[in-house]
Each structure stands twice: as C-alpha cells, then as structure tokens.
Design a protein around this motif. Structure first.
Motif, PDB file in Angstrom:
ATOM      1  N   SER A  25     -68.067  62.062  10.452  1.00 46.39           N
ATOM      2  CA  SER A  25     -68.333  60.857  11.225  1.00 46.39           C
ATOM      3  C   SER A  25     -69.104  61.172  12.499  1.00 46.39           C
ATOM      4  O   SER A  25     -70.071  60.490  12.847  1.00 46.39           O
ATOM      5  CB  SER A  25     -67.010  60.166  11.572  1.00 46.39           C
ATOM      6  OG  SER A  25     -67.242  59.033  12.370  1.00 46.39           O
ATOM      7  N   PHE A  26     -68.685  62.220  13.196  1.00 45.70           N
ATOM      8  CA  PHE A  26     -69.364  62.610  14.432  1.00 45.70           C
ATOM      9  C   PHE A  26     -70.807  63.021  14.145  1.00 45.70           C
ATOM     10  O   PHE A  26     -71.741  62.607  14.835  1.00 45.70           O
ATOM     11  CB  PHE A  26     -68.596  63.759  15.109  1.00 45.70           C
ATOM     12  CG  PHE A  26     -69.252  64.270  16.348  1.00 45.70           C
ATOM     13  CD1 PHE A  26     -69.213  63.548  17.520  1.00 45.70           C
ATOM     14  CD2 PHE A  26     -69.933  65.483  16.334  1.00 45.70           C
ATOM     15  CE1 PHE A  26     -69.831  64.018  18.670  1.00 45.70           C
ATOM     16  CE2 PHE A  26     -70.549  65.961  17.470  1.00 45.70           C
ATOM     17  CZ  PHE A  26     -70.504  65.223  18.644  1.00 45.70           C
ATOM     18  N   SER A  31     -76.745  62.590  13.905  1.00 46.95           N
ATOM     19  CA  SER A  31     -77.966  62.549  13.096  1.00 46.95           C
ATOM     20  C   SER A  31     -78.727  61.246  13.325  1.00 46.95           C
ATOM     21  O   SER A  31     -79.963  61.244  13.344  1.00 46.95           O
ATOM     22  CB  SER A  31     -77.637  62.735  11.615  1.00 46.95           C
ATOM     23  OG  SER A  31     -76.874  61.660  11.122  1.00 46.95           O
ATOM     24  N   GLY A  32     -78.016  60.155  13.514  1.00 47.65           N
ATOM     25  CA  GLY A  32     -78.684  58.891  13.830  1.00 47.65           C
ATOM     26  C   GLY A  32     -79.412  58.942  15.157  1.00 47.65           C
ATOM     27  O   GLY A  32     -80.533  58.432  15.291  1.00 47.65           O
ATOM     28  N   HIS A  81     -78.124  64.140   6.037  1.00 41.36           N
ATOM     29  CA  HIS A  81     -76.722  63.922   6.410  1.00 41.36           C
ATOM     30  C   HIS A  81     -76.459  62.434   6.640  1.00 41.36           C
ATOM     31  O   HIS A  81     -75.435  61.908   6.189  1.00 41.36           O
ATOM     32  CB  HIS A  81     -76.348  64.717   7.658  1.00 41.36           C
ATOM     33  CG  HIS A  81     -74.922  64.528   8.035  1.00 41.36           C
ATOM     34  ND1 HIS A  81     -73.902  65.202   7.407  1.00 41.36           N
ATOM     35  CD2 HIS A  81     -74.323  63.710   8.928  1.00 41.36           C
ATOM     36  CE1 HIS A  81     -72.745  64.805   7.914  1.00 41.36           C
ATOM     37  NE2 HIS A  81     -72.976  63.907   8.836  1.00 41.36           N
ATOM     38  N   HIS A  82     -77.359  61.774   7.330  1.00 41.43           N
ATOM     39  CA  HIS A  82     -77.171  60.355   7.622  1.00 41.43           C
ATOM     40  C   HIS A  82     -77.143  59.542   6.325  1.00 41.43           C
ATOM     41  O   HIS A  82     -76.352  58.601   6.192  1.00 41.43           O
ATOM     42  CB  HIS A  82     -78.276  59.859   8.553  1.00 41.43           C
ATOM     43  CG  HIS A  82     -77.909  58.659   9.334  1.00 41.43           C
ATOM     44  ND1 HIS A  82     -77.085  58.705  10.440  1.00 41.43           N
ATOM     45  CD2 HIS A  82     -78.240  57.366   9.186  1.00 41.43           C
ATOM     46  CE1 HIS A  82     -76.933  57.488  10.927  1.00 41.43           C
ATOM     47  NE2 HIS A  82     -77.629  56.656  10.173  1.00 41.43           N
ATOM     48  N   GLY A  86     -73.693  57.985   5.219  1.00 44.94           N
ATOM     49  CA  GLY A  86     -73.759  56.525   5.194  1.00 44.94           C
ATOM     50  C   GLY A  86     -73.277  55.960   3.874  1.00 44.94           C
ATOM     51  O   GLY A  86     -72.560  54.949   3.836  1.00 44.94           O
ATOM     52  N   ILE A  87     -73.640  56.607   2.770  1.00 44.41           N
ATOM     53  CA  ILE A  87     -73.145  56.175   1.454  1.00 44.41           C
ATOM     54  C   ILE A  87     -71.633  56.347   1.397  1.00 44.41           C
ATOM     55  O   ILE A  87     -70.912  55.476   0.892  1.00 44.41           O
ATOM     56  CB  ILE A  87     -73.842  56.972   0.333  1.00 44.41           C
ATOM     57  CG1 ILE A  87     -75.319  56.586   0.268  1.00 44.41           C
ATOM     58  CG2 ILE A  87     -73.160  56.736  -1.011  1.00 44.41           C
ATOM     59  CD1 ILE A  87     -76.157  57.476  -0.629  1.00 44.41           C
ATOM     60  N   ARG A  88     -71.138  57.437   1.955  1.00 46.03           N
ATOM     61  CA  ARG A  88     -69.681  57.664   2.005  1.00 46.03           C
ATOM     62  C   ARG A  88     -68.994  56.550   2.787  1.00 46.03           C
ATOM     63  O   ARG A  88     -67.952  56.037   2.374  1.00 46.03           O
ATOM     64  CB  ARG A  88     -69.400  59.021   2.653  1.00 46.03           C
ATOM     65  CG  ARG A  88     -67.939  59.321   2.837  1.00 46.03           C
ATOM     66  CD  ARG A  88     -67.754  60.673   3.526  1.00 46.03           C
ATOM     67  NE  ARG A  88     -66.364  60.941   3.735  1.00 46.03           N
ATOM     68  CZ  ARG A  88     -65.714  60.629   4.867  1.00 46.03           C
ATOM     69  NH1 ARG A  88     -66.347  60.080   5.874  1.00 46.03           N
ATOM     70  NH2 ARG A  88     -64.432  60.890   4.991  1.00 46.03           N
ATOM     71  N   PHE A  89     -69.589  56.164   3.916  1.00 47.82           N
ATOM     72  CA  PHE A  89     -68.983  55.104   4.726  1.00 47.82           C
ATOM     73  C   PHE A  89     -69.049  53.746   4.034  1.00 47.82           C
ATOM     74  O   PHE A  89     -68.176  52.892   4.240  1.00 47.82           O
ATOM     75  CB  PHE A  89     -69.618  55.040   6.111  1.00 47.82           C
ATOM     76  CG  PHE A  89     -69.255  56.221   6.969  1.00 47.82           C
ATOM     77  CD1 PHE A  89     -67.953  56.634   7.092  1.00 47.82           C
ATOM     78  CD2 PHE A  89     -70.230  56.926   7.649  1.00 47.82           C
ATOM     79  CE1 PHE A  89     -67.610  57.726   7.866  1.00 47.82           C
ATOM     80  CE2 PHE A  89     -69.908  58.019   8.433  1.00 47.82           C
ATOM     81  CZ  PHE A  89     -68.589  58.417   8.529  1.00 47.82           C
TER      82      PHE A  89
END
Length: 127
Positions: A25-26, A31-32, A81-82, A86-89
C-alpha cells in the motif's frame, strides 16, 4: 471529564514494521507520486522530440544519460507496481482477499508479477 489520549505524538517510521500488505500500500502511493512528478519531464521530452530532427536527437541524448536511464527504470518500476497493486486494491474493494492470509498472498503476487514483468521488459529492451 477529559479522556486521556494514549496515542503517540511522534511515530518513528523506521522502527515501525509494516506487514507486507502495508508495504504494498505504501509503495503504491510512492509509485503514484513518482509517476505524477515525471509527467512534466516526459511532456518536455515529447515536445522536444517533436520539434524536428535536432530536437529528437537532443531528447535521445538526454535519455541516454546514466541519470535518465536510472530515472526511467524507477519510472518503469513505478508503473508496474502501481498497475499490479491497483488491480489488487480493486479486488479488495470487492471484498476479495481481505483476510490476513489472502492479503499476504496477493501482496507477494504483486511483487512477483512486477519483478517478472520488469525483468521481461529489460530483457526485451537490452537483448
């Protein structure tokens, strides 16, 4: 009557051990931020490359410098990574993989997929 507040006033982020899903998450946020900061530089390079042959050569020269290569590698990691985090979130938003063990497994999956894609892209570029 006032309730005593037991929350700490100063958090030492170096001493805090985040669980793996917290690290994902961090890093998703980091990365964003990297991608957002890179936008003006990338727009400048695009504008420079579209000005003509001399501009294109100058943009290629800028991108071939060691600092730019490192920045592009960090940007590639940020994008991968993003994307995977993001897909995971998105799955977590649908209450899939919210429990402790599936959350840990999906965090490892994010790191694995980003590493595989990062290496595959690098091999595709440099081979």
């Amino acid at each position: 009557m006032a309730v005593k507040d037991n929350r700490p006033f100063f958090l030492n982020l170096i001493k805090i051990r985040l669980p793996l899903p917290g690290v994902v998450s961090f890093l998703h946020r980091v990365s964003g931020v990297f991608m957002f900061i890179a936008i003006p530089f990338l727009v400048y390079l695009l504008d420079l490359s579209l000005r003509g042959q001399m501009g294109f050569q100058r943009a290629a020269q800028i991108l071939s410098s060691p600092l730019a290569v490192i920045a592009l590698l960090v940007l590639l990691w940020s994008l991968l990574h993003h994307l995977f985090a993001g897909i995971r979130f998105l799955f977590i938003d649908f209450d899939m993989g919210v429990d402790k063990q599936p959350a840990r497994q999906s965090a490892w999956l994010v790191f694995g997929l980003e590493a595989i894609c990062f290496i595959a892209i690098l091999l595709g570029i440099y081979l």
